[in-house]
Design a protein around this motif. Structure first.
Motif, PDB file in Angstrom:
ATOM      1  N   VAL A 141       0.844  -1.194   0.000  1.00 56.96           N
ATOM      2  CA  VAL A 141       0.000   0.000   0.000  1.00 56.96           C
ATOM      3  C   VAL A 141       0.880   1.245   0.000  1.00 56.96           C
ATOM      4  O   VAL A 141       1.758   1.398   0.853  1.00 56.96           O
ATOM      5  N   LEU A 142       0.666   2.127  -0.968  1.00 56.27           N
ATOM      6  CA  LEU A 142       1.445   3.356  -1.082  1.00 56.27           C
ATOM      7  C   LEU A 142       0.713   4.563  -0.499  1.00 56.27           C
ATOM      8  O   LEU A 142       1.330   5.557  -0.138  1.00 56.27           O
ATOM      9  N   ASN A 143      -0.600   4.469  -0.471  1.00 60.30           N
ATOM     10  CA  ASN A 143      -1.424   5.534   0.111  1.00 60.30           C
ATOM     11  C   ASN A 143      -2.496   4.864   0.954  1.00 60.30           C
ATOM     12  O   ASN A 143      -3.404   4.214   0.426  1.00 60.30           O
ATOM     13  N   LYS A 144      -2.400   5.010   2.274  1.00 57.98           N
ATOM     14  CA  LYS A 144      -3.303   4.311   3.174  1.00 57.98           C
ATOM     15  C   LYS A 144      -4.706   4.910   3.213  1.00 57.98           C
ATOM     16  O   LYS A 144      -5.628   4.310   3.758  1.00 57.98           O
ATOM     17  N   LYS A 145      -4.860   6.082   2.615  1.00 57.13           N
ATOM     18  CA  LYS A 145      -6.183   6.687   2.604  1.00 57.13           C
ATOM     19  C   LYS A 145      -7.144   5.811   1.819  1.00 57.13           C
ATOM     20  O   LYS A 145      -6.859   5.394   0.704  1.00 57.13           O
ATOM     21  N   THR A 178       6.931  -5.173 -11.193  1.00 55.88           N
ATOM     22  CA  THR A 178       6.192  -4.366 -10.214  1.00 55.88           C
ATOM     23  C   THR A 178       5.461  -3.266 -10.962  1.00 55.88           C
ATOM     24  O   THR A 178       6.031  -2.642 -11.866  1.00 55.88           O
ATOM     25  N   ILE A 179       4.219  -3.043 -10.604  1.00 57.81           N
ATOM     26  CA  ILE A 179       3.432  -1.986 -11.223  1.00 57.81           C
ATOM     27  C   ILE A 179       2.738  -1.179 -10.124  1.00 57.81           C
ATOM     28  O   ILE A 179       2.299  -1.739  -9.119  1.00 57.81           O
ATOM     29  N   GLU A 180       2.693   0.126 -10.311  1.00 57.57           N
ATOM     30  CA  GLU A 180       1.954   0.977  -9.397  1.00 57.57           C
ATOM     31  C   GLU A 180       0.602   1.297 -10.019  1.00 57.57           C
ATOM     32  O   GLU A 180       0.477   1.448 -11.237  1.00 57.57           O
ATOM     33  N   ALA A 181      -0.412   1.390  -9.184  1.00 60.61           N
ATOM     34  CA  ALA A 181      -1.758   1.693  -9.667  1.00 60.61           C
ATOM     35  C   ALA A 181      -2.462   2.556  -8.634  1.00 60.61           C
ATOM     36  O   ALA A 181      -2.175   2.488  -7.430  1.00 60.61           O
ATOM     37  N   GLU A 182      -3.386   3.373  -9.117  1.00 59.80           N
ATOM     38  CA  GLU A 182      -4.158   4.200  -8.205  1.00 59.80           C
ATOM     39  C   GLU A 182      -5.617   4.235  -8.634  1.00 59.80           C
ATOM     40  O   GLU A 182      -5.976   3.848  -9.738  1.00 59.80           O
ATOM     41  N   ASP A 183      -6.439   4.676  -7.696  1.00 58.51           N
ATOM     42  CA  ASP A 183      -7.867   4.858  -7.929  1.00 58.51           C
ATOM     43  C   ASP A 183      -8.519   3.577  -8.468  1.00 58.51           C
ATOM     44  O   ASP A 183      -8.399   2.536  -7.873  1.00 58.51           O
TER      45      ASP A 183
END
Length: 208
Positions: free
Chosen positions: A99-103, A142-147
């Motif tokens: 988890v990169l953003n715990k919100k 490794t891939i980053e993803a958001e929303d």
């Protein structure tokens, strides 16, 4: 497609390697790539955005997913070919989330191909994550993803741990869908009975 009530959806899936040979119940042995291709096609047929191996009765840590041009409306018009709207597709073996953003984000509506017809908002998901996984060539990535895409990955990885999206909502939400869920469970029970009969017939043929 395995439906709500099928025990395989509640089991923790086992790790695998890209060179494994897999046997999907009801089918013969296949490579991981062949299984992934079939899963992708099944996902498109069901007009979904992701599909995990347990949803086809295979208890391994594998899922496929896609990012559409209009990802918030992945179902879209039933007459629109989904493949024409794919920006990226993903096949992930043994995925691990960081988890990169715990919100937490609760704004998107979620559904599940294994729980057809039921959709709910309010499922809390991390806004930004990184996923470490092995691809079909056996390479670690490794891939980053958001929303929305981050939500898709979290939903599919939940499947690998025997977790359904309704589990992350208050119990009264599931209670509201009790009648619908009972119907789905009955369909699941009927499917498993037919599958069991088919497997018994195959076993007898192999012994002859």
């Amino acid at each position: 497609m395995r439906l709500y009530g099928d025990p395989v959806l509640r089991r923790k899936a086992r790790p695998l390697t890209a060179t494994d040979t897999l046997t999907v119940p009801g089918f013969g042995p296949q490579t991981v790539r062949e299984v992934a291709d079939t899963m992708m096609e099944t996902m498109f047929e069901q007009r979904g955005v992701g599909l995990a191996a347990p949803q086809i009765g295979l208890g391994v840590r594998l899922f496929v997913a896609v990012e559409y041009e209009d990802d918030e409306e992945e179902g879209g018009d039933d007459d629109t070919p989904l493949k024409s709207r794919v920006l990226r597709d993903f096949v992930m073996i043994n995925p691990v989330i960081a988890v990169l953003n715990k919100k937490k984000d609760k704004s998107y509506q979620e559904g599940c191909l294994s729980i057809p017809g039921i959709y709910e908002e309010g499922v809390p998901r991390a806004r930004q994550i990184a996923v470490r996984y092995t691809d079909l060539d056996g390479q670690e990535r490794t891939i980053e993803a958001e929303d929305y895409l981050a939500r898709v990955f979290q939903h599919e990885i939940d499947h690998l741990d025997g977790v359904l999206f309704l589990d992350r909502l208050p119990a009264e939400v599931t209670d509201d869908h009790r009648k619908e869920l009972l119907k789905i469970q009955q369909h699941s029970k009927n499917f498993l009975a037919n599958l069991s009969s088919w497997e018994k017939e195959q076993h007898l043929k192999e012994r002859l």
